[in-house]
Structure formats: structure tokens, C-alpha cells
Motif scaffolding. Sequence first.
Motif, PDB file in Angstrom:
ATOM      1  N   VAL A 142       0.823  -1.029   0.053  1.00 22.96           N
ATOM      2  CA  VAL A 142       0.138   0.191   0.007  1.00 22.96           C
ATOM      3  C   VAL A 142       1.086   1.332  -0.062  1.00 22.96           C
ATOM      4  CG1 VAL A 142      -1.896  -0.913   1.067  1.00 22.96           C
ATOM      5  CG2 VAL A 142      -0.341   0.028   2.484  1.00 22.96           C
ATOM      6  N   PHE A 143       0.159   2.244  -0.404  1.00 24.41           N
ATOM      7  CA  PHE A 143       1.211   3.455  -0.592  1.00 24.41           C
ATOM      8  C   PHE A 143      -0.136   4.773  -0.838  1.00 24.41           C
ATOM      9  CE2 PHE A 143       3.630   7.060  -2.413  1.00 24.41           C
ATOM     10  CZ  PHE A 143       4.761   7.054  -1.325  1.00 24.41           C
ATOM     11  N   PRO A 144       0.201   5.802  -0.221  1.00 28.84           N
ATOM     12  CA  PRO A 144      -0.899   6.979  -0.260  1.00 28.84           C
ATOM     13  C   PRO A 144      -0.857   7.333  -1.722  1.00 28.84           C
ATOM     14  CG  PRO A 144       1.144   7.594   1.031  1.00 28.84           C
ATOM     15  CD  PRO A 144       1.173   6.168   0.784  1.00 28.84           C
ATOM     16  N   ILE A 145      -2.254   7.541  -2.523  1.00 32.70           N
ATOM     17  CA  ILE A 145      -2.057   8.036  -3.798  1.00 32.70           C
ATOM     18  C   ILE A 145      -3.278   8.851  -3.524  1.00 32.70           C
ATOM     19  CG2 ILE A 145      -2.292   7.680  -6.261  1.00 32.70           C
ATOM     20  CD1 ILE A 145      -0.962   4.845  -5.701  1.00 32.70           C
ATOM     21  N   GLU A 146      -3.237  10.372  -4.074  1.00 34.39           N
ATOM     22  CA  GLU A 146      -4.454  11.067  -3.810  1.00 34.39           C
ATOM     23  C   GLU A 146      -5.447  10.777  -4.863  1.00 34.39           C
ATOM     24  OE1 GLU A 146      -3.957  15.499  -2.690  1.00 34.39           O
ATOM     25  OE2 GLU A 146      -2.128  15.076  -3.911  1.00 34.39           O
ATOM     26  N   GLY A 147      -6.726  10.527  -4.419  1.00 33.54           N
ATOM     27  CA  GLY A 147      -7.936  10.266  -5.113  1.00 33.54           C
ATOM     28  C   GLY A 147      -8.027   8.775  -5.558  1.00 33.54           C
ATOM     29  N   ILE A 148      -6.954   7.981  -5.004  1.00 33.26           N
ATOM     30  CA  ILE A 148      -7.116   6.574  -5.025  1.00 33.26           C
ATOM     31  C   ILE A 148      -6.918   5.821  -3.690  1.00 33.26           C
ATOM     32  CG2 ILE A 148      -6.041   4.560  -6.050  1.00 33.26           C
ATOM     33  CD1 ILE A 148      -5.070   6.385  -8.509  1.00 33.26           C
ATOM     34  N   CYS A 149      -5.986   6.314  -3.043  1.00 32.31           N
ATOM     35  CA  CYS A 149      -5.633   5.351  -1.594  1.00 32.31           C
ATOM     36  C   CYS A 149      -5.545   6.529  -0.705  1.00 32.31           C
ATOM     37  CB  CYS A 149      -4.657   4.373  -1.790  1.00 32.31           C
ATOM     38  SG  CYS A 149      -4.147   3.286  -0.418  1.00 32.31           S
ATOM     39  N   ASP A 150      -6.433   6.775   0.126  1.00 36.32           N
ATOM     40  CA  ASP A 150      -5.800   7.756   1.192  1.00 36.32           C
ATOM     41  C   ASP A 150      -5.780   7.335   2.425  1.00 36.32           C
ATOM     42  OD1 ASP A 150      -8.426   6.962   2.278  1.00 36.32           O
ATOM     43  OD2 ASP A 150      -9.456   8.726   1.662  1.00 36.32           O
ATOM     44  N   TYR A 151      -5.471   7.844   3.504  1.00 35.14           N
ATOM     45  CA  TYR A 151      -5.057   7.114   4.888  1.00 35.14           C
ATOM     46  C   TYR A 151      -6.173   6.452   5.444  1.00 35.14           C
ATOM     47  CZ  TYR A 151      -0.586   9.408   3.956  1.00 35.14           C
ATOM     48  OH  TYR A 151       0.601   9.863   3.336  1.00 35.14           O
ATOM     49  N   ARG A 152      -7.369   6.940   5.351  1.00 31.40           N
ATOM     50  CA  ARG A 152      -8.441   6.229   5.748  1.00 31.40           C
ATOM     51  C   ARG A 152      -8.468   4.950   5.269  1.00 31.40           C
ATOM     52  NH1 ARG A 152     -12.411   8.005   8.616  1.00 31.40           N
ATOM     53  NH2 ARG A 152     -12.154  10.272   8.014  1.00 31.40           N
ATOM     54  N   ARG A 153      -8.161   4.779   3.905  1.00 27.98           N
ATOM     55  CA  ARG A 153      -8.392   3.447   3.266  1.00 27.98           C
ATOM     56  C   ARG A 153      -7.073   2.546   3.801  1.00 27.98           C
ATOM     57  NH1 ARG A 153      -8.801   1.699  -3.169  1.00 27.98           N
ATOM     58  NH2 ARG A 153      -9.105  -0.648  -2.895  1.00 27.98           N
ATOM     59  N   ILE A 154      -6.079   3.202   3.904  1.00 32.67           N
ATOM     60  CA  ILE A 154      -4.729   2.599   4.642  1.00 32.67           C
ATOM     61  C   ILE A 154      -5.157   1.957   5.752  1.00 32.67           C
ATOM     62  CG2 ILE A 154      -2.463   2.816   5.035  1.00 32.67           C
ATOM     63  CD1 ILE A 154      -2.183   4.752   2.886  1.00 32.67           C
ATOM     64  N   ARG A 155      -5.717   2.809   6.408  1.00 33.69           N
ATOM     65  CA  ARG A 155      -6.069   2.347   7.905  1.00 33.69           C
ATOM     66  C   ARG A 155      -7.084   0.964   7.680  1.00 33.69           C
ATOM     67  NH1 ARG A 155      -9.775   5.062  11.299  1.00 33.69           N
ATOM     68  NH2 ARG A 155     -11.128   4.660   9.681  1.00 33.69           N
ATOM     69  N   ASP A 156      -8.071   1.299   6.934  1.00 33.22           N
ATOM     70  CA  ASP A 156      -9.133   0.122   6.939  1.00 33.22           C
ATOM     71  C   ASP A 156      -8.545  -0.914   6.339  1.00 33.22           C
ATOM     72  OD1 ASP A 156     -10.895   2.115   7.719  1.00 33.22           O
ATOM     73  OD2 ASP A 156     -11.841   2.379   5.764  1.00 33.22           O
ATOM     74  N   VAL A 157      -7.555  -0.991   5.634  1.00 40.92           N
ATOM     75  CA  VAL A 157      -6.865  -2.230   4.879  1.00 40.92           C
ATOM     76  C   VAL A 157      -6.048  -2.781   6.031  1.00 40.92           C
ATOM     77  CG1 VAL A 157      -4.746  -2.839   3.535  1.00 40.92           C
ATOM     78  CG2 VAL A 157      -6.647  -1.456   2.786  1.00 40.92           C
ATOM     79  N   LEU A 158      -5.243  -2.159   6.974  1.00 41.69           N
ATOM     80  CA  LEU A 158      -4.588  -2.662   8.068  1.00 41.69           C
ATOM     81  C   LEU A 158      -5.309  -3.194   8.820  1.00 41.69           C
ATOM     82  CD1 LEU A 158      -1.893   0.452   8.666  1.00 41.69           C
ATOM     83  CD2 LEU A 158      -1.817  -1.557   7.296  1.00 41.69           C
ATOM     84  N   VAL A 159      -6.535  -2.653   9.195  1.00 42.26           N
ATOM     85  CA  VAL A 159      -7.640  -3.516  10.178  1.00 42.26           C
ATOM     86  C   VAL A 159      -8.181  -4.647   9.720  1.00 42.26           C
ATOM     87  CG1 VAL A 159      -9.793  -3.041  11.447  1.00 42.26           C
ATOM     88  CG2 VAL A 159      -8.135  -1.093  11.372  1.00 42.26           C
ATOM     89  N   ARG A 160      -8.744  -4.543   8.491  1.00 38.93           N
ATOM     90  CA  ARG A 160      -9.368  -5.566   7.711  1.00 38.93           C
ATOM     91  C   ARG A 160      -8.704  -6.733   7.433  1.00 38.93           C
ATOM     92  NH1 ARG A 160     -10.064  -3.224   2.974  1.00 38.93           N
ATOM     93  NH2 ARG A 160     -12.069  -2.140   3.881  1.00 38.93           N
TER      94      ARG A 160
END
Length: 386
Positions: free
Chosen positions: A125-143
Motif C-alpha cells: 500500500v502507498f498513499p495516492i491522492e484520489g485513489i488510496c487515502d489514509y483512511r483506506r490504508i487504515r481500513d486495510v490494516l484493520v481488515r
Amino acid sequence: MASTAEEGQDYPQNHFDEIDLENMLQHIPVQNKTDLIDYAEEHRDSFLENAVLFSETSGTTGKPLQTPRGNIELNWNTQNQMYAYSRLLKKKQDRVAIIHPGMLSPFIEATTFALRKLEVGYVKVFPIEGICDYRRIRDVLVRYQITTLMTTPSLALKILYEIKKLGEGAALKLDKVLLTGELITEACEANFKKILGPACEVVAFVYGGSETASLMYGIGNGQYLPFQEDFIFEIVDGEVTIANADEYRVKGELHVTWLKGGLLPIKRYNTNDVFEVTVKKNHPFKFKPLGRIVNLQAGYPSSARLEELIYSVQQPIFNYVANCSSSQRRIDVDLVALGSDQVVEEVRSTLTKEFPQYEVTVRLNVAQDPFLQFAPKPKLARYMIN
């Protein structure tokens, strides 16, 4: 040479009966990145024919260097990473989030090969504006109940900073942070424990580079053991300190030579990093990084010591940028932190006490700080001297 033997095991003194290794190495010119760039341009056709992975250095310190990998070096570098991972992770129990842009990186390719062979689950994972924000990264780590981050200190701190700013959602399952790519001190490891808790295992995972491959694996406390089967390690113009009859330390610039095959020949390559090596009877050699040679000039505070002092305050620090001017006798520090602004005075007081000859200024959460960009570089310059 040094050993991959584990701490506490009997380890015979390294020696060479038939070869005067030091004398032999003196007949080989020292390499730097410019030499490898020239070699790559001269051997382009060979690279195109024989490489199975085309990769390059990041180019953050100048012109990108081509670092093609053939099957031979890709296999042994993957094996080294497998060993480093196997000491820390368990299949069906650990899951790794690789935080890295991944583009053109031979290290990331080898690390994914290693994890697959170990049957350890991972996600990139890596932050990409409009595609992968930090909320999504947090959700991936949790999921996916990620237990382990593997990345640079800069990116690990950025991810944790942004997730803490969200201030909501299920708790993370993180219990390990594996760090690479930047100077990783014992103080850096301790700073992560302030963020994630004292039970979290924080380790300088491997040391190396895109051109040199993974040279050493971390054992905690900011120290590494080398992969002796694949490399010759030289400490050049070393300063020797005798601890006792059975132990001494050597400090100097690290040069490395590959002992195994590869498309890009690494012979006495100057890493531009300074290490302190502990040599103790019946123990493996321990390597402790002290920083880049450019940041260890006489008359300036060392980068490792400055980091130790900044991270010594009680509040976690997510980033710092320190500028030191010897001529103006100033140290200017920009911090990124959450919580009380009391950290500004604590850092200023700590540095002033250590360096009374310098005027120290400290600022907090400066808008122009590169760390506060949406997706900072994987490696951030934290210490500059002038």
C-alpha cells in the motif's frame, strides 16, 4: 569479514591462511555510484539480454543508477531476505504491509518473493491522492489484521501520524515494525515504541541499497549482523577503541564487495555510511550505523547523537528536520508532533544543554515541512549542515 552466527554462539576468529585479503583489496580501485552508472551505460546490451528484473535507484541523491538483476543475484538476495524475515515472522500468524511506492525497486521485488516463499501474507500500500487515502490504508490494516509494517522510518511515521489524526475506527493489530532505507538508531526504535506501545517489536530490518542488495540484518538496539557468505566488509581508515583484552571497536567508512555473481559488479563499493563495528572474541561482528559521512564532519553534532536527543523527550516525535550552522553557531529544528506544544521547549532545552555553544530554535508543525505533504518521499533528509 564478519559472521552471520547468532549472538551467544561460539564463533572462531576469522582468518585467511592462504590469502592476504587486505593486500589483495588494496589493488582494487574503490567504486562509487558514478563508476556504476558508467558501467551500466557501457554494458547496456548485456543487461537487456540477461536481466530478469529491470530496476533503478530512486535518484533522490542524483542521477538514477540502473540496478538490473539476473536470476543469480535475485535468488541469493531473496534468500537473504527470507532469513531476515524468518527470524521475526511466522506464517499463518503474521501479515505484512509493505509501505512503499514500489516503482523500479529491486528491494521490494526481492522482499515480495521472500514473503511468498515463507508463506507469509502481505499487502503493498502507498498513499495516492484520489485513489488510496489514509483512511483506506487504515481500513486495510484493520481488515486484514496486519501485524507488521515493513518500510522506511519516514513512511512508517507518516502512516502512523495520519492514522492517529483520524482518531477513530478499530484498533490496529500491529506488533512489529521492520525498518530499512534510512539511518535507524536505537533512539528511533524507542520513538516507535512510544507510539505503538512498549510491547511492539521495532527492528532495523535489513541494511543495504538498490545497488548493493541487502548486506546485513538487524538484531535490535540499532545493530546489525552481516551476511558474510555473500560480501566482504571493509572499514576504511578505521579508528580503533580497545574495550578490554577480548573486545575492541572500529569506526570508519564502510566499503563492500560482492562474493557472488551478478550483472552489476560491486567491488569495494563506497556506501558513504559510517559504522562502528564491535569485535569480540567468540562473537559475531556487530555493525552499528552512525550516519552518512557527509553528516559527520568535524565541528558539527553527529546526526545519530542529535536524533538521540530529539527522541529522548517523553512525547513521540513523528518527524524532525535539523539544520546546523557551525559558522553561525545555530541549530534550527522543525518538529512534527501531536498533542502538547510543550515538546518545543523540551527539545530546545535538551539540545541547549548538550550544545551550549549553539543557539537553538525549535518550531512545531510548520506547514512547509515535507513530511506534511500528502505522500512524502520514502526517505526524508532530517539533518543538514552548512
